[in-house]
Design an enzyme around this catalytic site. Structure first.
Site, PDB file in Angstrom:
ATOM      1  N   CYS A 127      -2.501   8.620   3.114  1.00 58.91           N
ATOM      2  CA  CYS A 127      -2.221   8.082   1.776  1.00 58.91           C
ATOM      3  C   CYS A 127      -3.310   8.486   0.806  1.00 58.91           C
ATOM      4  CB  CYS A 127      -2.083   6.570   1.831  1.00 58.91           C
ATOM      5  SG  CYS A 127      -3.492   5.744   2.570  1.00 58.91           S
ATOM      6  N   GLU A 170       0.894  -1.172   0.000  1.00 57.25           N
ATOM      7  CA  GLU A 170       0.000   0.000   0.000  1.00 57.25           C
ATOM      8  C   GLU A 170       0.920   1.207   0.000  1.00 57.25           C
ATOM      9  OE1 GLU A 170      -3.129  -0.112  -0.326  1.00 57.25           O
ATOM     10  OE2 GLU A 170      -3.803  -2.055   0.419  1.00 57.25           O
TER      11      GLU A 170
HETATM   12  P1  NAD Z   1       8.774   4.686   4.392  1.00 55.52           P
HETATM   13  O1  NAD Z   1       8.712   3.834   3.186  1.00 55.52           O
HETATM   14  O2  NAD Z   1       9.910   5.600   4.542  1.00 55.52           O
HETATM   15  O3  NAD Z   1       8.758   3.809   5.719  1.00 55.52           O
HETATM   16  C1  NAD Z   1       7.745   2.863   5.984  1.00 55.52           C
HETATM   17  C2  NAD Z   1       8.312   1.729   6.821  1.00 55.52           C
HETATM   18  O4  NAD Z   1       9.283   1.018   6.054  1.00 55.52           O
HETATM   19  C3  NAD Z   1       9.026   2.173   8.095  1.00 55.52           C
HETATM   20  O5  NAD Z   1       8.687   1.250   9.126  1.00 55.52           O
HETATM   21  C4  NAD Z   1      10.505   2.051   7.715  1.00 55.52           C
HETATM   22  O6  NAD Z   1      11.361   1.843   8.812  1.00 55.52           O
HETATM   23  C5  NAD Z   1      10.474   0.840   6.821  1.00 55.52           C
HETATM   24  N1  NAD Z   1      11.592   0.721   5.888  1.00 55.52           N
HETATM   25  C6  NAD Z   1      12.408   1.716   5.404  1.00 55.52           C
HETATM   26  N2  NAD Z   1      13.311   1.196   4.530  1.00 55.52           N
HETATM   27  C7  NAD Z   1      13.066  -0.140   4.457  1.00 55.52           C
HETATM   28  C8  NAD Z   1      13.625  -1.220   3.692  1.00 55.52           C
HETATM   29  N3  NAD Z   1      14.623  -1.043   2.827  1.00 55.52           N
HETATM   30  N4  NAD Z   1      13.100  -2.467   3.839  1.00 55.52           N
HETATM   31  C9  NAD Z   1      12.066  -2.687   4.674  1.00 55.52           C
HETATM   32  N5  NAD Z   1      11.499  -1.697   5.438  1.00 55.52           N
HETATM   33  C10 NAD Z   1      11.973  -0.447   5.316  1.00 55.52           C
HETATM   34  O7  NAD Z   1       7.361   5.459   4.407  1.00 55.52           O
HETATM   35  P2  NAD Z   1       6.871   6.565   5.449  1.00 55.52           P
HETATM   36  O8  NAD Z   1       7.633   7.818   5.160  1.00 55.52           O
HETATM   37  O9  NAD Z   1       6.879   5.988   6.817  1.00 55.52           O
HETATM   38  O10 NAD Z   1       5.344   6.751   5.014  1.00 55.52           O
HETATM   39  C11 NAD Z   1       4.905   7.731   4.115  1.00 55.52           C
HETATM   40  C12 NAD Z   1       4.495   7.106   2.804  1.00 55.52           C
HETATM   41  O11 NAD Z   1       3.563   6.030   3.044  1.00 55.52           O
HETATM   42  C13 NAD Z   1       3.737   8.046   1.888  1.00 55.52           C
HETATM   43  O12 NAD Z   1       4.205   7.913   0.569  1.00 55.52           O
HETATM   44  C14 NAD Z   1       2.294   7.565   1.960  1.00 55.52           C
HETATM   45  O13 NAD Z   1       1.504   7.844   0.850  1.00 55.52           O
HETATM   46  C15 NAD Z   1       2.468   6.111   2.164  1.00 55.52           C
HETATM   47  N6  NAD Z   1       1.276   5.527   2.774  1.00 55.52           N
HETATM   48  C16 NAD Z   1       0.476   4.732   2.014  1.00 55.52           C
HETATM   49  C17 NAD Z   1      -0.686   4.202   2.543  1.00 55.52           C
HETATM   50  C18 NAD Z   1      -1.587   3.335   1.708  1.00 55.52           C
HETATM   51  O14 NAD Z   1      -2.435   2.651   2.268  1.00 55.52           O
HETATM   52  N7  NAD Z   1      -1.453   3.318   0.401  1.00 55.52           N
HETATM   53  C19 NAD Z   1      -1.012   4.450   3.870  1.00 55.52           C
HETATM   54  C20 NAD Z   1      -0.157   5.259   4.626  1.00 55.52           C
HETATM   55  C21 NAD Z   1       0.993   5.777   4.064  1.00 55.52           C
END
Ligand code: NAD
Length: 468
Positions: free
Chosen positions: A275, A241
């Protein structure tokens, strides 16, 4: 404040380096958290794999009894959880209370679902029964915007489908997830639901592990792509997502006073850090001036401040990186001729505050319109031909959601059918339902969560052919 991980039902401190959790309202450290070592990530996965041996055969009634007890505890501790959410995430307390209550309601909906068994009559006369079996160990990786709600979206469908879990919350907002998983472990058998803490490296160690059957991830497109690329070796499933750049298309027959609060509520939900928030607004020229003025009034009426202050209606951005990103998108739009029509910030020494900001006189080609801002600024574009708005809607690599605003429901439905997004709302936006499939097209995701399709994401099919 509890900063322990929970592995195999036991609270343990991380054995690797530490990181700080800040309150975005004042940038004070509210907790120092120790990260999981790779060995601890392995232990959590082993604990889940061990628990799966019995959990996969648990009855639906037993699961529902456990979920009911968890919901009761969440409701009982709602105030404490909401306070934790506001402290670590920044949103106003009333919105945090809503997040907890909506999370409890969501679990109750999942509890009401049943995983179907399909019976097929084969042309040769034999009967085939198709079962949806659990997968095993699920890795769940969650973001910082709705830290309590999104982890519920991950964990409860996977558990209901009789899988076991290891979650890693965002390093920015781990505290409310720690609390949730502590509550869940009061009622679940040991090892069924585990939590490990840390930054991206811990997420990567978890998601790459060969004993993980599926990764469910909510976050940025970039991280989602990285997780998908690492799933190849073990052919594990991935649910993604990801980000979005949702359009709202407003036609010329709307009642501006009626729709303006709904548009404002969606675009600035959770300070725009949602999101499926409305992220670019395309308005027909006939109603453009009236709507922008009404939206500006709503924006200027917001009380921006610390979410713990009861007068606050609009909190800070969650972290410095996102704060700087939003500010630079606004600055760039202004440098390219964009006009800010809302009150501007008084700079504060501490805290990541940006007032709800509306920018007009912008168009595609400007980053604020083309990219996901994920913060409290909304670009508003004027159009005269609806075809131009539809073209703009689809001329993006994202495909999460979109909305059409009109009294003419037939025309709105026709436009909806031409939008390249997993969800379209008519006369609302970001209005998620636990019953409807939710997922992104294009770079916005893989797989459809929520409803029955959300449960089936955590199953694999087994067809049993019965010959008499
Ligand atoms: P992010 O991708 O930076 O981090 C999300 C999670 O992934 C964190 O727990 C982080 O520690 C982990 N992570 C980081 N690098 C990783 C890797 N290489 N492997 C595995 N895990 C890793 O995202 P964010 O900044 O926390 O969230 C914001 C983004 O999320 C926005 O783009 C938003 O649109 C999206 N979002 C989408 C939805 C949806 O349902 N589509 C919902 C909420 C947020």
């Amino acid at each position: 404040m509890n900063t322990n991980m929970l592995i195999n039902g036991i609270q343990v401190q991380g054995a690797a380096d530490t990181f700080e959790v800040l309150n975005p309202a004042n940038e004070q450290v509210i907790a120092t958290v120790a990260s999981a070592s790779v060995e601890q990530v392995n232990q959590a996965i082993q604990a889940a794999a061990q628990a799966f041996k019995t959990w996969q055969f648990i009855s639906d009634e037993e699961i529902n009894t456990i979920f009911t007890k968890i919901v009761a505890d969440i409701r009982h501790e709602q105030s404490e959880i909401a306070r934790l959410i506001t402290l670590e995430q920044g949103k106003p307390l009333a919105l945090a209370q809503f997040e907890v209550e909506a999370g409890a309601n969501w679990i109750e909906y999942i509890l009401s679902l049943n995983i179907p068994v399909e019976t097929i009559d084969d042309p040769s006369g034999k009967t085939i029964q198709v079962f949806n079996r659990p997968l095993g160990v699920i890795a769940s990786i969650t973001p910082w915007n709705w830290p309590f709600m999104i982890v519920i979206w991950h964990l409860f469908p996977a558990l209901k489908a009789k899988n076991c879990i290891v979650n890693k919350p965002s390093e920015y907002t781990p505290l409310s997830t720690i609390k949730l998983i502590e509550i869940m472990n009061r009622h679940l058998p040991q090892g069924v639901c585990n939590i490990v803490l840390g930054q991206g490296g811990v997420g990567q160690a978890l998601s790459e592990h060969p004993d993980v059957a599926k990764v469910t991830f909510t976050g940025s497109t970039r991280t989602g792509q990285s997780i998908l690329s690492h799933s190849v070796a073990s052919l594990k499933g991935v649910v993604l997502e990801l980000g979005g750049n949702d359009i709202g298309i407003v036609l010329n027959d709307v009642d501006v006073n009626e729709i303006a609060p709904r548009i404002f509520g969606s675009a600035f939900l959770n300070m725009g850090q949602t999101c499926a928030a409305l992220k670019r607004l395309y308005v027909h020229e006939d109603v453009y001036d009236q709507l922008t003025q009404k939206l500006a009034e709503l924006a200027d009426a917001q009380v921006v401040g610390d979410g713990l202050d009861e007068n606050t209606t609009f909190g800070p951005i969650q972290n410095r990186m996102q704060y700087q990103k939003v500010k630079s998108l606004i600055d760039d739009a202004v440098a390219q001729g964009g006009e800010i029509i809302t009150q501007q910030n008084q700079e504060t020494e501490k805290g990541y505050y940006i007032r709800p900001t509306l920018v007009t006189n912008v168009n595609a080609g400007i980053a604020l319109v083309d990219e996901e801002q994920f913060g409290p600024v909304l670009p508003i574009v004027k159009f005269s031909q609806v075809e131009d708005a539809i073209y703009a809607a689809n001329h993006t690599s994202f495909g999460l959601g979109g909305s059409v605003w009109s009294k003419d429901l037939e025309q709105a439905q026709q436009i909806s059918s031409r939008l390249e997004t997993g969800t379209v709302w008519i006369n609302s936006h970001s209005d998620l339902s636990p019953a409807a499939p939710f997922g992104g097209w294009k770079l916005s995701g893989l797989g459809y969560s929520f409803g029955l399709s959300g449960l089936l994401l955590f199953t694999k099919k087994q067809a049993i052919h019965i010959t008499k």
